[in-house]
Write an enzyme that holds these catalytic residues in place. Structure first.
Site, mmCIF file in Angstrom:
data_model
loop_
_atom_site.group_PDB
_atom_site.id
_atom_site.type_symbol
_atom_site.label_atom_id
_atom_site.label_comp_id
_atom_site.label_asym_id
_atom_site.label_seq_id
_atom_site.Cartn_x
_atom_site.Cartn_y
_atom_site.Cartn_z
ATOM 1 N N LYS A 130 0.885 -1.159 0.000
ATOM 2 C CA LYS A 130 0.000 0.000 0.000
ATOM 3 C C LYS A 130 0.931 1.221 0.000
ATOM 4 C CE LYS A 130 -2.523 3.437 1.700
ATOM 5 N NZ LYS A 130 -1.943 4.742 2.134
ATOM 6 N N GLY A 169 4.748 3.803 10.598
ATOM 7 C CA GLY A 169 3.976 5.040 10.576
ATOM 8 C C GLY A 169 3.579 5.482 11.969
ATOM 9 N N SER A 170 2.426 6.111 12.064
ATOM 10 C CA SER A 170 1.982 6.710 13.315
ATOM 11 C C SER A 170 1.348 5.686 14.241
ATOM 12 C CB SER A 170 0.964 7.820 13.038
ATOM 13 O OG SER A 170 -0.240 7.263 12.525
ATOM 14 N N GLY A 177 -2.497 5.422 13.153
ATOM 15 C CA GLY A 177 -2.743 4.623 11.957
ATOM 16 C C GLY A 177 -2.355 3.170 12.143
ATOM 17 N N GLY A 178 -1.215 2.935 12.783
ATOM 18 C CA GLY A 178 -0.756 1.571 12.998
ATOM 19 C C GLY A 178 -1.663 0.793 13.921
ATOM 20 N N GLU A 188 5.649 -0.673 13.258
ATOM 21 C CA GLU A 188 6.502 0.303 13.957
ATOM 22 C C GLU A 188 5.690 1.585 14.041
ATOM 23 O OE1 GLU A 188 9.974 3.275 12.746
ATOM 24 O OE2 GLU A 188 10.342 1.217 12.084
ATOM 25 N N CYS A 237 12.235 8.271 12.486
ATOM 26 C CA CYS A 237 11.537 7.567 13.551
ATOM 27 C C CYS A 237 12.406 7.420 14.795
ATOM 28 C CB CYS A 237 11.086 6.196 13.071
ATOM 29 S SG CYS A 237 12.376 5.218 12.295
ATOM 30 N N GLU A 276 5.604 11.378 20.897
ATOM 31 C CA GLU A 276 6.417 11.835 19.777
ATOM 32 C C GLU A 276 5.787 13.057 19.108
ATOM 33 O OE1 GLU A 276 8.324 9.964 15.657
ATOM 34 O OE2 GLU A 276 6.533 9.064 16.545
#
Length: 531
Positions: A166, A221-222, A225-226, A245, A282, A374
């Site tokens: 994706k 990603g975030s 979202g993750g 992650e 990251c 973060e």
């Protein structure tokens, strides 16, 4: 209904370069997954897999100038950074090709039958097989190394798993260009192009994680979202592994001895790490424990001077810029928080770097949870601590991280610093050593123990930005840094896409070649019970 167009956008100006493709419909996702699923048998050929990975690396290197130009136009990361990232990406592909040929990732183990044991042991032969189609969710901040040709894709292919990626909306043209090169490489190696497929669109990502033929997923990603995708992966009728992650604060602890020895050097190094890639790594250090006193002040002054020299940077897209500015403003408004160098807008599209400061006592008093999350962009938080108890207390507030860094003096790093009897003699409580309130320094040994519990990689007298692709590397950590204990970087990343199978008392002729007595493929193996 017409498909939603996917545009390539220049983050330096906000202008569109042009339409790249269209968002995938549910049918498009289904076609891509089924095509990848159909390529599994061809990908089982280990020599062909290795040849494919090497051909992909060669084609990417050959198109390097075009790839870097395309990626820079979509990310503003710059040719120097992107050239290095491309080299890392192709080196990673070649390293996995070597692994496929060497075969240690199969973890072959053989236990000879032994009827004399109690209970008797049968003949057992164990190795690992690929899971099936893997869904890969590309990252925004690494358009190559954590995107279509990146580590998740390379490790899944090395395991023998077809991949459906994706693509990230911040670099669709780069994704399509790299996908076309991977397809050519597959065909060069005699494999179907469908071993790697790419889809675009938010809804396509949800369709992908729910598809019954998808057997595992990798995400960078975030947290938000993750976690949504992780929950979807586990809510399926047949749950699948989700290796995500998600986010990391990457704490740094500077000891008083280190600050006294090299405050200016540490301040400059911290600024470089915070502003690298406009703070969009990251593993950017987002929270730094600095001792109170003149040496800590010198470090802060050096940090401020270096941040001023760094200048503004362009973030990956407008939404990230808006989130960064809002996040900095919200954190700056918290009680006891100051902004000695205030991050903020620099023109219409760029942002200026900076840092916030808060006393450890204020942080420990509560109400500052936002500082422990973060903030994606060129900012860090300096926490000024008075002694061992405050330093340990702040570390005790943190969740899981990808990295944790210690800045030690030369004597502390060499293990020759004078031992503190209070550390050695202190009784251990449920939250760590029950140390006295005296404003004494935390010992290096104590700090190593504290940060090992927090992170997947511990750094001493260096900076966490820059993740070497090496066999011993671990890029992951306790939640929310990652949703599993696996790594997404290094040779052992392949383990995420394999599952073990044991064969008991199976005749040699019926065993897979990797497990046969003659070992025709020459794979490494551990054998128990040989006389």
């Amino acid at each position: 209904m017409a498909a939603t167009p996917v545009w390539s956008v220049d983050p330096r100006t906000g202008k569109r370069h042009g339409q790249v493709t269209a968002e995938a419909s549910p049918r498009d996702v289904d076609v891509a997954v089924r095509a990848a699923h159909g390529a599994r048998a061809a990908l089982a050929d280990a020599p062909a897999r290795a040849a494919f990975l090497r051909a992909a690396a060669g084609l990417l290197d050959g198109a390097g100038e075009r790839i870097v130009e395309t990626a820079d136009a979509e990310t503003a990361l710059g040719p120097v950074r992107l050239t290095g990232e491309l080299a890392r990406t192709t080196g990673q592909l070649r390293a996995f090709a070597d692994l496929v040929e060497e075969g240690s990732h199969l973890d072959v183990r053989i236990d000879r039958a032994d009827p004399a044991l109690t209970p008797p042991r049968p003949e057992l032969r164990r190795y690992k097989v690929p899971l099936g189609v893997v869904a890969v969710y590309a990252a925004s901040n690494f358009p190559l190394a954590f995107s279509v040709p990146g580590g998740d894709t390379a490790s899944a292919l090395a395991a023998g798993c077809p991949v459906v990626v994706k693509a990230h909306p911040d670099h669709p043209a780069t994704s399509e260009l790299c996908a076309s090169l991977l397809s050519r490489a597959a065909e060069t190696a005699g494999l179907p192009a469908a071993v790697v497929r790419v889809v675009h669109g938010f809804d396509a990502g949800l369709e992908l994680i729910r598809h019954p033929l998808v057997t595992a997923a990798g995400f960078t990603g975030s947290v938000r979202g993750g976690r949504a995708l992780f929950d979807a992966a586990t809510a399926r009728p047949v749950p699948i592994p989700f290796h995500g992650e998600l986010g990391s604060l990457n704490p740094v602890v500077v000891t008083p001895a280190a600050a006294a020895e090299r405050a200016v050097e540490i301040g400059g190094g911290l600024a470089g790490s915070v502003t690298l890639g406009a703070g969009q790594f990251c593993v950017k250090p987002g929270l730094v424990l600095v001792p109170e006193g003149p040496d800590g002040d010198r470090l802060a002054d050096a940090l401020a001077a270096s941040l001023a020299q760094a200048g503004p940077g362009v973030l990956l897209d407008r939404r990230m810029r808006e989130d960064f500015l809002a996040g900095v403003a919200e954190r700056s408004a918290l009680p006891a928080v100051t902004a000695p160098v205030a991050p903020g807008p620099a023109g219409e599209h760029a942002v200026g770097p900076g840092y916030l400061s808060v006393p450890a006592a204020g942080l420990l008093g509560g109400g500052h949870e936002l500082l422990l999350a973060e903030c994606f962009g060129p900012v860090t938080v300096l926490v000024r601590y008075a002694g061992r108890r405050e330093a340990a207390g702040v570390l005790g507030l943190l969740e899981g991280n990808l990295t944790a860094t210690l800045q030690l003096s030369a004597a502390e790093a060499a293990g020759t610093a004078p031992a503190d009897a209070t550390t050695a003699d202190a009784p251990a409580g449920p939250d760590g050593p029950d140390v006295p309130d005296a404003a004494d320094a935390p010992s290096a040994a104590e700090l190593i123990g504290l940060v090992t519990a927090l992170a997947g990689r511990v750094v001493v007298n260096g900076w966490p930005t820059g993740v070497a692709v090496a066999p011993a590397q671990h890029h992951g950590g306790p939640y929310p840094a990652a949703t599993s204990h696996s790594t997404s970087v290094g040779a052992t990343a392949v383990e995420r896409w394999l599952r073990p199978v044991a064969y008991q008392s199976v005749p040699d002729a019926l065993l897979p070649p990797e497990l046969r007595e003659a070992n025709p493929l020459g794979v490494p193996r551990r054998v128990t019970g040989d006389r």
